[in-house]
Design an enzyme around this catalytic site. Structure first.
Site, mmCIF file in Angstrom:
data_model
loop_
_atom_site.group_PDB
_atom_site.id
_atom_site.type_symbol
_atom_site.label_atom_id
_atom_site.label_comp_id
_atom_site.label_asym_id
_atom_site.label_seq_id
_atom_site.Cartn_x
_atom_site.Cartn_y
_atom_site.Cartn_z
ATOM 1 N N ARG A 225 3.039 6.323 13.468
ATOM 2 C CA ARG A 225 3.930 7.426 13.118
ATOM 3 C C ARG A 225 3.545 7.952 11.730
ATOM 4 O O ARG A 225 2.885 7.246 10.950
ATOM 5 C CB ARG A 225 5.381 6.958 13.081
ATOM 6 C CG ARG A 225 5.930 6.424 14.402
ATOM 7 C CD ARG A 225 7.391 6.023 14.226
ATOM 8 N NE ARG A 225 8.010 5.566 15.467
ATOM 9 C CZ ARG A 225 8.100 4.295 15.831
ATOM 10 N NH1 ARG A 225 7.601 3.345 15.044
ATOM 11 N NH2 ARG A 225 8.691 3.960 16.972
ATOM 12 N N LYS B 120 10.431 2.124 12.730
ATOM 13 C CA LYS B 120 11.821 2.593 12.755
ATOM 14 C C LYS B 120 12.791 1.420 12.817
ATOM 15 O O LYS B 120 12.555 0.439 13.512
ATOM 16 C CB LYS B 120 12.041 3.489 13.979
ATOM 17 C CG LYS B 120 11.533 4.910 13.820
ATOM 18 C CD LYS B 120 11.928 5.721 15.042
ATOM 19 C CE LYS B 120 11.526 7.176 14.898
ATOM 20 N NZ LYS B 120 11.921 7.968 16.084
ATOM 21 N N HIS C 75 2.311 13.620 15.415
ATOM 22 C CA HIS C 75 2.799 12.834 16.539
ATOM 23 C C HIS C 75 1.958 13.067 17.790
ATOM 24 O O HIS C 75 1.946 12.228 18.699
ATOM 25 C CB HIS C 75 4.261 13.191 16.818
ATOM 26 C CG HIS C 75 5.146 11.985 16.951
ATOM 27 N ND1 HIS C 75 5.302 11.047 15.942
ATOM 28 C CD2 HIS C 75 5.903 11.528 17.989
ATOM 29 C CE1 HIS C 75 6.122 10.099 16.348
ATOM 30 N NE2 HIS C 75 6.496 10.360 17.589
ATOM 31 N N ARG D 62 -0.384 10.278 18.094
ATOM 32 C CA ARG D 62 0.304 9.087 18.615
ATOM 33 C C ARG D 62 0.526 9.216 20.123
ATOM 34 O O ARG D 62 0.311 8.262 20.877
ATOM 35 C CB ARG D 62 1.637 8.914 17.882
ATOM 36 C CG ARG D 62 2.499 7.750 18.353
ATOM 37 C CD ARG D 62 3.684 7.613 17.399
ATOM 38 N NE ARG D 62 4.807 6.892 17.965
ATOM 39 C CZ ARG D 62 4.955 5.569 17.916
ATOM 40 N NH1 ARG D 62 4.021 4.821 17.337
ATOM 41 N NH2 ARG D 62 6.015 4.982 18.435
ATOM 42 N N HIS E 206 8.311 0.715 20.474
ATOM 43 C CA HIS E 206 9.471 1.286 21.149
ATOM 44 C C HIS E 206 10.480 0.193 21.480
ATOM 45 O O HIS E 206 10.116 -0.853 22.016
ATOM 46 C CB HIS E 206 9.056 1.984 22.449
ATOM 47 C CG HIS E 206 8.375 3.288 22.240
ATOM 48 N ND1 HIS E 206 7.580 3.892 23.201
ATOM 49 C CD2 HIS E 206 8.354 4.137 21.179
ATOM 50 C CE1 HIS E 206 7.110 5.035 22.745
ATOM 51 N NE2 HIS E 206 7.565 5.205 21.522
ATOM 52 N N TYR F 196 5.033 8.774 28.741
ATOM 53 C CA TYR F 196 3.588 8.994 28.628
ATOM 54 C C TYR F 196 2.854 8.828 29.954
ATOM 55 O O TYR F 196 1.652 9.068 30.025
ATOM 56 C CB TYR F 196 2.993 8.031 27.593
ATOM 57 C CG TYR F 196 3.559 8.223 26.218
ATOM 58 C CD1 TYR F 196 3.189 9.325 25.444
ATOM 59 C CD2 TYR F 196 4.477 7.325 25.681
ATOM 60 C CE1 TYR F 196 3.722 9.525 24.182
ATOM 61 C CE2 TYR F 196 5.005 7.506 24.418
ATOM 62 C CZ TYR F 196 4.630 8.609 23.680
ATOM 63 O OH TYR F 196 5.161 8.806 22.428
#
Length: 310
Positions: free
Chosen positions: A146, A170, A243, A246, A269, A278
Site C-alpha cells: 500500500r 492497516k 493501488h 497492488r 486482508h 481480484y
C-alpha cells in the site's frame, strides 16, 4: 509494414530495453492489426485513418474481447504509431483520436502483466531520482505494498539476506512479505547509491527507505505523483493510482495459480472476501478462451467467413 513493425520492436528491445515478454506482447498486438489492415486492402500505415480504427474496434468487439483486452491493444498501437510518426513514417497518429473503453467500476483497476513489466522497464535510471523510482515501483509490485506501507518502510524492516519485508499495515496488523531477486538488485543499488546522495544534499539522517529530492520522507501524495509521472512516460493516455500496482500484484498471482488464502496473507486482508475481488481477471480469461474454443462459436465464425468469401 513488417519492416516498420520490426524497427519498432528493435527500438523497444535495444533502446527502451523492454523485457522479451513485453516486446512479444507488442508484436502480437501489432501483427493482429497488420492482418486486419491487409484484410481491408490497405497498403501501408499511411492510409490508416480514424474510420479504419473504428471498424477495427467493431471487429474486436465481434470477437467477444473484453473492454480491458481491447484497451490493451489500443495502448500498444497508440505507442506504435507514436513511434512511426516520430520516425517520419506517418504524419498522424489516428489512435490518439480514440478514447479507452469503459471497463466498469465494479472491478479494481489493474495492468496486464506485459503492461506492468513494460511500465517497470520504461523507468529511466540515469539519475538518483530515477533510481529511486525504479527501486520503489519494483518493490511495490514485488510485494503488493500500500502507499502508506511504502512511505513508512524503514531500513530495519528490510531483510536483504532472506528477501523479506516486515510490514505494519492497516489496523497495525503486521505481516511478512517476500520480494524477488530483481527487486532486490534495484533496491540494493538504490540504497548504496541514490539514497545516500539524496540524503546528503540536506544532511539528513534517518532510516526511512524511500526519500524525496531533499532526502526527507516521501508523502502519500509524493508517491502518487511519481507513479503518475512514470505511467505518463510509458503511456500518456492512461492515469493510474499506486493501488493499481497492488491490484496488479494480486491479480497476477491469482492468474498464476497461487492459492487465494496465500494472496490474502500477502496483501494483509482481514477478510477473504476482500481478496476475492481480484479473481475477476481469471474469470475474464476463462470466458475469453471459452468464446474462442466453443464449437458453436467456431461454427459461427466459419459461416461468417464463408459469407464474406461469397
Amino acid at each position: 509494414m513488417d519492416k516498420q513493425r520490426d524497427a519498432f520492436l528493435d527500438y523497444l528491445t535495444y533502446q527502451k530495453r523492454y523485457s522479451p515478454l513485453t516486446v512479444s506482447s507488442y508484436q502480437r498486438e501489432i501483427n493482429d492489426f497488420i492482418a486486419y489492415v491487409r484484410q481491408e486492402a490497405y497498403q501501408d500505415f499511411t492510409e490508416c485513418d480514424y474510420a479504419l480504427i473504428r471498424s477495427y474496434l467493431v471487429a474486436l468487439n465481434k470477437r467477444h474481447l473484453s473492454h480491458a483486452s481491447i484497451n490493451h491493444k489500443l495502448s500498444s498501437l497508440r505507442s506504435f504509431f507514436k513511434f512511426l510518426r516520430r520516425q517520419g513514417y506517418v504524419e498522424d497518429n489516428p489512435f490518439m483520436l480514440v478514447s479507452a473503453l469503459k471497463t466498469g467500476e465494479r472491478n479494481p483497476d489493474f495492468l496486464f502483466l506485459d503492461d506492468m513489466l513494460g511500465l517497470l522497464d520504461s523507468i529511466h535510471t540515469d539519475s538518483d531520482l530515477g533510481m529511486r523510482n525504479k527501486a520503489m515501483l519494483e518493490m511495490m509490485y514485488a510485494s503488493g505494498l500500500r502507499v502508506s506501507e511504502v512511505v513508512n518502510l524503514t531500513l530495519d524492516h528490510v531483510d536483504l539476506v532472506h528477501q523479506i519485508l516486515f510490514i505494519r499495515g492497516k489496523g497495525n496488523k503486521d505481516r511478512y512479505v517476500p520480494f524477488h531477486d530483481e527487486a532486490k538488485v534495484w533496491l540494493v543499488d538504490y540504497l548504496e547509491g541514490a539514497r545516500h546522495e539524496l540524503m546528503a544534499t540536506t544532511h539528513q539522517s534517518h532510516n526511512i527507505v524511500f526519500v524525496n529530492k531533499h532526502g526527507k520522507q516521501l508523502t502519500n501524495r509524493g508517491v502518487e505523483d511519481i507513479v503518475n509521472r512514470c505511467m505518463r512516460d510509458y503511456d500518456p493516455t492512461r492515469k493510474i493510482h499506486p493501488h493499481t500496482i497492488r491490484h496488479s500484484f494480486a491479480t497476477h498471482l491469482l492468474d498464476a495459480g497461487m492459492d487465494i488464502r496465500v494472496v490474502q496473507e500477502l496483501l494483509g486482508h482481514a477478510s477473504l472476501s476482500t481478496t476475492q475481488i481480484y479473481t475477476h481477471v481469471t474469470q475474464e480469461k476463462l470466458i475469453e478462451v471459452y468464446n474462442k474454443a466453443c464449437p458453436r462459436q467456431a461454427l459461427e465464425r466459419l459461416e461468417e467467413k464463408k459469407k464474406s468469401v461469397d
